[in-house]
Design a protein around this motif. Structure first.
Motif, PDB file in Angstrom:
ATOM      1  N   ASP A 226       0.730  -1.209  -0.050  1.00 37.48           N
ATOM      2  CA  ASP A 226      -0.125   0.069  -0.047  1.00 37.48           C
ATOM      3  C   ASP A 226       0.740   1.301   0.039  1.00 37.48           C
ATOM      4  O   ASP A 226       2.004   1.257   0.347  1.00 37.48           O
ATOM      5  N   ARG A 227       0.157   2.424  -0.331  1.00 38.15           N
ATOM      6  CA  ARG A 227       0.954   3.832  -0.253  1.00 38.15           C
ATOM      7  C   ARG A 227      -0.315   4.779   0.297  1.00 38.15           C
ATOM      8  O   ARG A 227      -1.293   4.762   0.007  1.00 38.15           O
ATOM      9  N   ASP A 228       0.492   5.666   1.062  1.00 35.74           N
ATOM     10  CA  ASP A 228      -0.525   6.812   1.429  1.00 35.74           C
ATOM     11  C   ASP A 228      -0.287   7.905   0.554  1.00 35.74           C
ATOM     12  O   ASP A 228       0.771   8.413   0.461  1.00 35.74           O
ATOM     13  N   CYS A 229      -1.720   8.425   0.116  1.00 36.23           N
ATOM     14  CA  CYS A 229      -1.480   9.507  -0.638  1.00 36.23           C
ATOM     15  C   CYS A 229      -2.282  10.754  -0.248  1.00 36.23           C
ATOM     16  O   CYS A 229      -3.099  11.483  -0.946  1.00 36.23           O
ATOM     17  N   SER A 230      -2.745  10.669   1.221  1.00 34.67           N
ATOM     18  CA  SER A 230      -3.537  11.701   1.754  1.00 34.67           C
ATOM     19  C   SER A 230      -3.014  13.091   1.881  1.00 34.67           C
ATOM     20  O   SER A 230      -4.039  13.997   1.753  1.00 34.67           O
ATOM     21  N   VAL A 231      -1.991  13.427   1.593  1.00 39.35           N
ATOM     22  CA  VAL A 231      -1.515  14.891   1.546  1.00 39.35           C
ATOM     23  C   VAL A 231      -1.649  15.444   0.086  1.00 39.35           C
ATOM     24  O   VAL A 231      -0.891  15.259  -0.919  1.00 39.35           O
ATOM     25  N   GLN A 232      -2.667  16.248   0.212  1.00 40.75           N
ATOM     26  CA  GLN A 232      -3.336  16.601  -1.281  1.00 40.75           C
ATOM     27  C   GLN A 232      -3.491  18.282  -1.275  1.00 40.75           C
ATOM     28  O   GLN A 232      -3.860  18.600  -0.298  1.00 40.75           O
ATOM     29  N   ARG A 233      -3.558  18.845  -2.399  1.00 42.00           N
ATOM     30  CA  ARG A 233      -4.192  20.137  -2.782  1.00 42.00           C
ATOM     31  C   ARG A 233      -5.119  20.180  -3.898  1.00 42.00           C
ATOM     32  O   ARG A 233      -4.595  19.696  -4.659  1.00 42.00           O
ATOM     33  N   ARG A 234      -6.226  20.689  -3.747  1.00 45.00           N
ATOM     34  CA  ARG A 234      -7.028  20.616  -4.785  1.00 45.00           C
ATOM     35  C   ARG A 234      -7.492  19.261  -5.376  1.00 45.00           C
ATOM     36  O   ARG A 234      -7.405  19.029  -6.494  1.00 45.00           O
ATOM     37  N   GLU A 241       3.656   8.013   0.197  1.00 48.44           N
ATOM     38  CA  GLU A 241       4.690   7.141   0.990  1.00 48.44           C
ATOM     39  C   GLU A 241       4.427   5.870   1.120  1.00 48.44           C
ATOM     40  O   GLU A 241       3.153   5.572   1.151  1.00 48.44           O
ATOM     41  N   ALA A 242       5.232   4.932   1.337  1.00 51.97           N
ATOM     42  CA  ALA A 242       4.935   3.510   1.214  1.00 51.97           C
ATOM     43  C   ALA A 242       5.871   2.810   2.274  1.00 51.97           C
ATOM     44  O   ALA A 242       7.012   3.370   2.275  1.00 51.97           O
ATOM     45  N   PRO A 243       5.250   1.997   3.044  1.00 51.53           N
ATOM     46  CA  PRO A 243       3.873   1.676   3.363  1.00 51.53           C
ATOM     47  C   PRO A 243       3.203   2.939   3.896  1.00 51.53           C
ATOM     48  O   PRO A 243       3.785   3.591   4.705  1.00 51.53           O
ATOM     49  N   ALA A 244       1.813   2.643   3.899  1.00 55.34           N
ATOM     50  CA  ALA A 244       1.116   3.635   4.542  1.00 55.34           C
ATOM     51  C   ALA A 244       1.102   3.627   6.153  1.00 55.34           C
ATOM     52  O   ALA A 244       1.005   2.516   6.617  1.00 55.34           O
ATOM     53  N   PRO A 245       1.736   4.767   6.741  1.00 53.80           N
ATOM     54  CA  PRO A 245       1.999   4.624   7.985  1.00 53.80           C
ATOM     55  C   PRO A 245       0.411   4.548   9.003  1.00 53.80           C
ATOM     56  O   PRO A 245      -0.712   4.865   8.521  1.00 53.80           O
ATOM     57  N   GLY A 246       0.746   3.718  10.121  1.00 54.00           N
ATOM     58  CA  GLY A 246      -0.423   3.515  10.941  1.00 54.00           C
ATOM     59  C   GLY A 246      -1.544   2.337  10.894  1.00 54.00           C
ATOM     60  O   GLY A 246      -2.492   2.278  11.760  1.00 54.00           O
ATOM     61  N   LEU A 247      -1.239   1.577   9.714  1.00 58.93           N
ATOM     62  CA  LEU A 247      -2.373   0.715   9.515  1.00 58.93           C
ATOM     63  C   LEU A 247      -1.920  -0.527  10.162  1.00 58.93           C
ATOM     64  O   LEU A 247      -0.802  -0.857  10.280  1.00 58.93           O
ATOM     65  N   SER A 248      -3.055  -1.290  10.882  1.00 58.06           N
ATOM     66  CA  SER A 248      -2.679  -2.490  11.520  1.00 58.06           C
ATOM     67  C   SER A 248      -2.220  -3.439  10.200  1.00 58.06           C
ATOM     68  O   SER A 248      -2.828  -3.315   9.006  1.00 58.06           O
ATOM     69  N   GLU A 249      -1.667  -4.745  10.602  1.00 51.48           N
ATOM     70  CA  GLU A 249      -1.274  -5.770   9.674  1.00 51.48           C
ATOM     71  C   GLU A 249      -2.647  -6.166   9.033  1.00 51.48           C
ATOM     72  O   GLU A 249      -2.805  -6.804   7.961  1.00 51.48           O
ATOM     73  N   ALA A 250      -3.586  -6.584   9.899  1.00 49.82           N
ATOM     74  CA  ALA A 250      -4.896  -7.086   9.422  1.00 49.82           C
ATOM     75  C   ALA A 250      -5.483  -6.177   8.387  1.00 49.82           C
ATOM     76  O   ALA A 250      -6.216  -6.574   7.208  1.00 49.82           O
ATOM     77  N   THR A 251      -5.593  -4.872   8.618  1.00 50.10           N
ATOM     78  CA  THR A 251      -6.031  -3.913   7.618  1.00 50.10           C
ATOM     79  C   THR A 251      -5.363  -4.008   6.317  1.00 50.10           C
ATOM     80  O   THR A 251      -5.928  -4.022   5.005  1.00 50.10           O
ATOM     81  N   ARG A 252      -3.828  -3.914   6.387  1.00 50.24           N
ATOM     82  CA  ARG A 252      -3.047  -4.223   5.175  1.00 50.24           C
ATOM     83  C   ARG A 252      -3.814  -5.342   4.262  1.00 50.24           C
ATOM     84  O   ARG A 252      -3.809  -5.285   3.067  1.00 50.24           O
ATOM     85  N   ARG A 253      -3.645  -6.567   5.080  1.00 48.77           N
ATOM     86  CA  ARG A 253      -4.053  -7.720   4.382  1.00 48.77           C
ATOM     87  C   ARG A 253      -5.438  -7.750   3.884  1.00 48.77           C
ATOM     88  O   ARG A 253      -5.669  -7.997   2.642  1.00 48.77           O
ATOM     89  N   ALA A 254      -6.240  -7.121   4.403  1.00 47.34           N
ATOM     90  CA  ALA A 254      -7.649  -7.176   3.949  1.00 47.34           C
ATOM     91  C   ALA A 254      -7.803  -6.181   2.862  1.00 47.34           C
ATOM     92  O   ALA A 254      -8.597  -6.411   1.730  1.00 47.34           O
ATOM     93  N   MET A 255      -7.087  -5.004   2.808  1.00 44.61           N
ATOM     94  CA  MET A 255      -7.127  -4.065   1.887  1.00 44.61           C
ATOM     95  C   MET A 255      -6.388  -4.568   0.468  1.00 44.61           C
ATOM     96  O   MET A 255      -6.947  -4.529  -0.478  1.00 44.61           O
ATOM     97  N   GLY A 256      -5.342  -5.294   0.737  1.00 46.27           N
ATOM     98  CA  GLY A 256      -4.801  -5.868  -0.312  1.00 46.27           C
ATOM     99  C   GLY A 256      -5.363  -6.902  -0.860  1.00 46.27           C
ATOM    100  O   GLY A 256      -5.410  -7.050  -2.339  1.00 46.27           O
ATOM    101  N   GLU A 257      -6.095  -7.748  -0.363  1.00 42.36           N
ATOM    102  CA  GLU A 257      -7.006  -8.907  -0.982  1.00 42.36           C
ATOM    103  C   GLU A 257      -8.195  -8.291  -1.481  1.00 42.36           C
ATOM    104  O   GLU A 257      -8.464  -8.678  -2.565  1.00 42.36           O
TER     105      GLU A 257
END
Length: 683
Positions: A226-234, A241-257
């Motif tokens: 995963d990658r975090d792309c939250s920092v945006q303008r307009r 950044e990769a990996p997305a900081p602060g995600l649990s391993e369970a969330t990473r796996r569920a999101m990837g699947e």
């Protein structure tokens, strides 16, 4: 594998593909517009074909010309890069009909994901989590209003065929719905030729997290984390950044699947990105799938050690994925990418155009794994190139890798401090403040981070610090010494006086776009008996010495690291001198100051003194003619005023004579080096 590939794009992605192809022994063909004749991607390719004028609608979107170029040059495949035609269903189909391999997913997958509404219906069938919303075909305003009321405000209106932040509106209350809907539809129609709208529940303080997926035609499908792309303008990404900081391993796996399930639902092949919105409670919802490589793919490459462009080429050639088991994939460390744009953050991030007269980047690898210091730069721009209004104003992508996120942040700040860009305005100082902010350092990330912190992130440098003035003064002194012919006692003792101290007032001006230059007076003094120096600024006296003047000559001016000592403390910075504009650009402490020194206008050349033929020191517009043909002038007489980058520059007579020719009128645009007028010195 292919023997020859055409790259149907420009800029850094075209350079990125060309570099990987060269490593794999694949010949490349570049296409270019008239504005890109001398572009970096053209120089990197083995062959290049002109496809039309500068506007993208007349060149890079003319896929019949691109396919014709591929046929004429014998290319077997076309890589679309990202943007332009990369997700164009008609282009992918035309490639197949021409017997060319489209380096991307099948036409059916592009079509399935091309409509956000249709894609969400498919994801619902595949049991991929969706944000509560309305994605129906009935687009009557009354029906859309009822659906928004049922979902509950705030809601987000999105163009069904959209992307890049266009055709999006947040509606806070029902009374504002009709106006927002009409505006959203107009923008969607203008941008995509399709005014269909979908409605979603607007999540407060959400994160934008995406998953890189890859699939081949042999039934293998993987997620490359995963990658975090939250920092945006307009609604456009600034830092990824990769990996997305602060995600649990369970969330990473569920999101990837879930991302792999989305890819399998459309029989996907090649590289794709599944984008999710993540609520503060950790729940995630499908947003859209981008059926191409993403701008931010380097952060995935740096944490996985893989070349994603090579994977694309191998899959397009019919090979299986280089790794076919999810368990074989690993991540190492943390990577962050900052997009360096020619834009003005203080004016709503409006693009800034103009020639890049000076470009100095930190030591780094290019289009590959990072160097020993963990730094990589991907760029399609070189010094001397111009940022035009025709294309995306990205100058470079700065990517860093560290063992930890904290180390990656430190390396990014250090690398941004070593970026020097003169010409158009840029977001470099803004990026440095952003990366060094408490919110980013502590990974309190969401899509509203910039907006909430804009008071500090958009702060202007203002009047330069004393150290910046001292560095500019040191460079100006070195410049004067360098102008003296030869090495003699008169050069070395340029400021020697009989029975008196050397004393001089320097009138700097802070040169900023959109404002009159701010006057700054610095009094320099040297004791001829002791050799000690001092400067006075804003009524205070400071001991001053030049430790190193950093003179390094370049065709476009002089640049180097300057070190000065002020009141016993040493400071260093880089100074770039533009003689034609009498500007000293100081880069220090993460800031950039453009200090004008009018008395440092360059002396006239022998040719100018003899013939009086005056040329423009930069591209600009004539805003005032101060003389007439036949008028006698003295040396130093103001002749013409040129405006460039919203600053005025007065052209002075290099010698006494008579004005014999005016070659431009008020309002005319002139190129760098254009002959503006002629002063006949013989008269």
């Amino acid at each position: 594998m292919f023997s020859k590939l055409l790259i149907a794009n420009r800029g850094e992605i075209a350079c990125r593909v060309a570099t990987t192809c060269r490593r794999l022994g694949i010949a490349t063909v570049a296409v270019f517009s008239e504005a890109d004749r001398h572009a970096k991607h053209v120089a990197l390719a083995d062959e290049a074909v002109l496809i039309g004028p500068a506007p993208v609608s007349d060149s890079y979107l003319q896929y019949e010309r691109i396919i014709g170029a591929a046929r004429r040059t014998g290319a077997q495949a076309i890589h679309p890069g990202y943007g332009f035609l990369s997700e164009n269903e008609a282009f992918a189909r035309a490639c197949a009909e021409a017997g060319l391999v489209f380096v991307g997913p099948p036409v059916a997958a592009i079509a399935a994901m091309g409509s956000k509404a249709a894609a969400k219906a498919l994801m619902q069938e595949a049991a991929v989590p969706l944000v509560p919303g309305y994605h129906g075909a009935d687009q009557e305003p009354a029906r859309l209003r009822r659906e928004a009321d049922a979902i509950g405000y705030p809601v987000l209106l999105k163009a069904s065929a959209g992307g890049g932040g266009k055709g999006m509106r947040v509606v806070e209350r029902g009374d504002d719905f009709a106006t927002a809907l009409a505006s959203c539809q107009r923008e969607a129609r203008a941008s995509f030729g399709d005014d269909r709208i979908l409605i979603e529940k607007y999540l407060l303080r959400p994160r934008h997290v995406e998953v890189q997926v890859f699939a081949d035609r042999h039934g293998h499908a993987l997620y490359l984390f995963d990658r975090d792309c939250s920092v945006q303008r307009r609604h456009q990404k600034v830092i990824e950044e990769a990996p997305a900081p602060g995600l649990s391993e369970a969330t990473r796996r569920a999101m990837g699947e879930a991302a792999v399930a989305a890819a399998r639902a459309v029989a996907y092949e090649g590289a794709g990105t599944v984008e999710f919105i993540v609520s503060p409670d950790g729940a995630f919802y499908f947003m859209e799938m981008n059926t191409r490589l993403q701008v931010e793919h380097p952060v995935t490459e740096l944490v996985t050690g893989l070349d994603l462009v090579e994977w694309q080429l191998r899959v397009a050639a019919g090979e299986p994925l280089p790794l076919t088991e999810q368990a074989a994939l690993r991540t190492d460390g943390h990577a962050i990418e900052a997009r360096i744009y020619a834009e003005d953050p203080s004016r709503g991030f409006l693009p800034s155009t103009g020639a890049i007269t000076h470009l100095q980047v930190p030591a780094a690898s290019e289009f590959a794994q990072p160097d020993a210091a963990g730094v990589r730069i991907d760029s399609g721009v070189r010094a001397g190139d111009s940022i035009t209004p025709y294309y995306d104003p990205m100058i470079a992508k700065l990517i860093v890798h560290g063992a930890t996120r904290a180390q990656a942040c430190d390396r990014l700040v250090q690398a941004l401090d070593r970026f020097e860009i003169v010409g158009p305005r840029t977001n470099v100082a803004f990026l440095r403040r952003l990366v060094d902010s408490e919110a980013f350092r502590t990974a309190r990330l969401d899509t509203g981070l910039i907006e909430r912190n804009q008071a500090t992130l958009l702060a202007q440098a203002g009047v330069p610090a004393l150290t910046a003035l001292a560095l500019a003064l040191a460079a100006a002194l070195a410049s004067e010494q360098g102008e003296a012919p030869g090495d003699s006692p008169w050069t070395r003792l340029a400021f020697w006086r009989v029975n008196a101290d050397a004393r001089r007032v320097w009138h700097f001006r802070l040169s900023e776009d959109g404002a009159d230059p701010a006057p700054i007076e610095v009094i320099w003094q040297r004791d001829t008996r002791t050799g000690e120096g001092a400067i006075e600024y804003e009524g205070r006296r400071h001991a001053f010495a030049v430790v190193s003047d950093g003179k390094t000559r370049h065709d476009d001016g002089s640049s180097g690291t300057v070190t000065v000592e002020l009141d016993g403390h040493r400071f260093s910075g880089s100074v770039f001198h533009e003689p034609a504009r009498a500007l000293f650009h100081v880069f220090a402490d993460g800031g950039h100051w453009a200090l004008e020194l009018p008395e440092h206008k360059p002396a006239a050349t022998e040719d100018e003194l003899a013939g009086g033929r005056l040329t423009a020191p930069m591209p600009g517009k004539v805003v005032a003619l101060l003389v007439e043909v036949g008028q006698a002038v003295e040396k130093g007489t103001p002749l013409l005023v040129l405006e460039a980058m919203k600053m005025e520059h007065t052209i002075l007579a290099p010698a006494a004579g008579v004005v014999s020719e005016l070659r431009y009128a008020v309002g005319d645009q002139v190129d760098d080096g254009a002959a503006l007028l002629v002063v006949d010195a013989s008269a």
